[in-house]
Scaffold this active site. Structure first.
Site, PDB file in Angstrom:
ATOM      1  N   LYS A  82       0.831  -1.202   0.000  1.00  0.00           N
ATOM      2  CA  LYS A  82       0.000   0.000   0.000  1.00  0.00           C
ATOM      3  C   LYS A  82       0.870   1.260   0.000  1.00  0.00           C
ATOM      4  CE  LYS A  82      -3.848   2.019   2.639  1.00  0.00           C
ATOM      5  NZ  LYS A  82      -4.727   1.815   3.819  1.00  0.00           N
ATOM      6  N   SER A 157      -9.229   2.599   2.757  1.00  0.00           N
ATOM      7  CA  SER A 157      -8.215   3.223   1.925  1.00  0.00           C
ATOM      8  C   SER A 157      -7.274   2.226   1.244  1.00  0.00           C
ATOM      9  CB  SER A 157      -7.384   4.196   2.766  1.00  0.00           C
ATOM     10  OG  SER A 157      -6.725   3.533   3.831  1.00  0.00           O
ATOM     11  N   SER A 181     -10.166   0.393   6.796  1.00  0.00           N
ATOM     12  CA  SER A 181      -9.488   0.443   5.508  1.00  0.00           C
ATOM     13  C   SER A 181      -8.954  -0.885   4.995  1.00  0.00           C
ATOM     14  CB  SER A 181      -8.338   1.461   5.560  1.00  0.00           C
ATOM     15  OG  SER A 181      -8.845   2.759   5.700  1.00  0.00           O
TER      16      SER A 181
END
Length: 495
Positions: A82, A157, A181
């Site tokens: 990520k 996210s 997330s």
């Protein structure tokens, strides 16, 4: 094996075949790169790519296998990291124009652990700016589309990671979770996202090191793959004030268990979270099916009075700690979500903070007492089917306006406050034919047992058309979707 068969391998199977010299790490990486090049233009899941470095590392991994060297848990497996996680020598933008050219000199603690376990970082995965929000879009890389319908929201996210997994671009990806997330994009894209207990996966970069609300963790297509990655991520690191000594190997192997005697308590909305009527109906139908497989499956009530204001205050503390210098220099340097969180925080007082932590403690103790009656608590992961990513956030549910851009994440941020481990497990589709995720919540620090239960349920779901994991139609994802990158103002450099 063909490239398509290579990318469809589970991470567990790919790792075993690499160790047996039946699959080459180089061939596996090349297959992943080919899939990325074919499918990513339709979903825009990836940020910076580092294919050439990855090929060098894959060749080294292959040489280690052929020479009989000791192999790590993730040896030779391509992975996506990520874009909130610092990666040495690879562009890390946090989805922010401020960091368009940021190439860290060092891996952060979690990335260092997975690379030491043999993972080959192939790419960064897209995220909203600074991870603020559950819609993966930013002006650096553009928007990430849902693999089942690219003009719809993939969640966030960790949206880029979820989409890369759902489309078989990569066998494993990392994520992080404050308000949901890891879990929300997993639910919206039909993969597994696991929020571990605070301190299990070390962090050396939290400004408020003793605050347990934000964690890093694994994402994968199956529970077995998820626990493989967790076993590499987890471990003690003295830089993390919440860290503790653990037996990481305990996460790598499932302890066989039956589900016929499982005691499950379920809640549609924790008594105080917004939930779309259609999603409520879908969840009720899933619970009826789940009840056929377990010993007890009954509704349970929770008193979550003041939970939303509590989350507002505790979340805002993190934004004040992280962005004060930038905001005071020029507020326009921050995107709308990040700025809104900061501005909410500066209006709060010390009395607000003390109240929020005291209320969190009360809610926590109440929740743990309720959970003692069950093996797990189950809820929907998200309150609504995916909406268009062009809409920044959800404004209303059932016609009732929501007061912040993240209020629709209540089902998951409630559990972030409780600090219990939680996993989003794919569970068929919803009323709109989009992936549906169940949030499974385990006992305090009961990460390993929660994963055992999730894997047992996953096995049961696989034989039930109403509950099994859905997969996207990749044939429909071969054409680029220009809208996904139309919000990019200037392309960043690549690392």
């Amino acid at each position: 094996m063909t490239q398509d068969s290579l990318v469809s391998l589970s991470a567990v199977d790919a790792r075993r075949l690499i160790g047996d010299r039946d699959v080459s790490p180089v061939e596996l990486l090349d297959a992943c790169i080919a899939r990325i090049e074919a499918v990513n233009p339709a979903v825009n899941a990836l940020a910076a790519r580092c294919f050439e470095r990855a090929r060098v590392e894959a060749h080294r991994a292959e040489e280690a296998v052929m020479q009989g060297e000791p192999l790590g848990l993730l040896h030779g497996l391509p992975i996506g990291v990520k874009d909130l996680e610092e990666t040495a020598g690879v562009l890390t933008t946090y989805g922010s124009p401020l960091y368009r050219a940021n190439i860290p000199e060092h891996d952060n603690a979690m990335v260092a652990r997975i690379r030491a376990a043999g993972a080959v970082v192939a790419a960064k995965t897209n995220t909203p700016e600074m991870g603020a929000g559950a819609n993966t879009r930013n002006v650096v890389w553009g928007a990430t589309g849902n693999p089942f319908a690219p003009l719809l929201n993939a969640g966030g996210s960790s949206g880029g990671s979820a989409v890369a997994l759902a489309t078989d671009m990569l066998p494993l990806c990392t994520g992080s979770d404050t308000g949901g997330s890891l879990r929300i994009p997993a639910a919206l894209c039909g993969v597994v996202g696991f929020r571990p207990s605070p301190g299990l996966v070390p962090s050396d970069r939290r400004e408020l090191g003793w605050t347990p609300i934000t964690v890093s963790g694994p994402m994968a297509r199956t529970v077995a793959d998820t626990r493989l990655l967790l076993a590499a991520q987890a471990g003690f690191d003295a830089r993390d004030p919440l860290g503790y000594e653990i037996d990481a190997d305990a996460f790598a192997q499932r302890r066989p268990m039956g589900i016929a005697r499982l005691r499950i308590g379920f809640t549609e909305d924790f008594g105080d979270c917004a939930l779309d009527d259609a999603t409520r109906a879908t969840f009720r139908a899933k619970m009826q099916k789940l009840a056929e497989h377990v010993g007890v499956c009954e509704p349970v009530a929770f008193d979550m009075t003041d939970v939303h204001r509590t989350f507002d205050v505790i979340r805002a503390q993190n934004f004040i700690a992280q962005f004060r210098e930038t905001y005071e220099r020029d507020p326009s340097l921050l995107g709308p979500n990040t700025r809104a969180n900061y501005e909410m925080g500066v209006t709060m007082t010390l009395a607000d903070v003390v109240w929020a932590h005291a209320t969190q403690t009360t809610l926590y103790r109440r929740f743990q007492q309720q959970l003692q009656r069950y093996d797990i608590i189950v809820s929907p992961t998200t309150p609504i089917t995916p909406f268009p990513w062009s809409q920044w956030h959800l404004d209303a549910i059932n016609g009732k306006p929501l007061d912040t851009y993240y209020r629709w994440l209540g089902l998951t941020y409630v559990i972030s406050l409780m600090t219990n481990p939680a996993v989003s497990l794919p569970c068929g589709v919803d009323h709109a034919g989009m992936p549906f995720g169940l949030q499974l919540i385990g006992a305090l620090r009961g990460d390993a047992r929660l994963l055992d239960i999730a894997e047992a349920l996953e096995t049961a779901f696989a034989n039930d058309d109403a509950l099994k994991r859905p997969t996207p139609d990749l044939a429909k994802l071969r054409a680029p979707v220009a809208e996904l990158t139309s919000i990019v103002t200037h392309p960043p450099v690549h690392g």
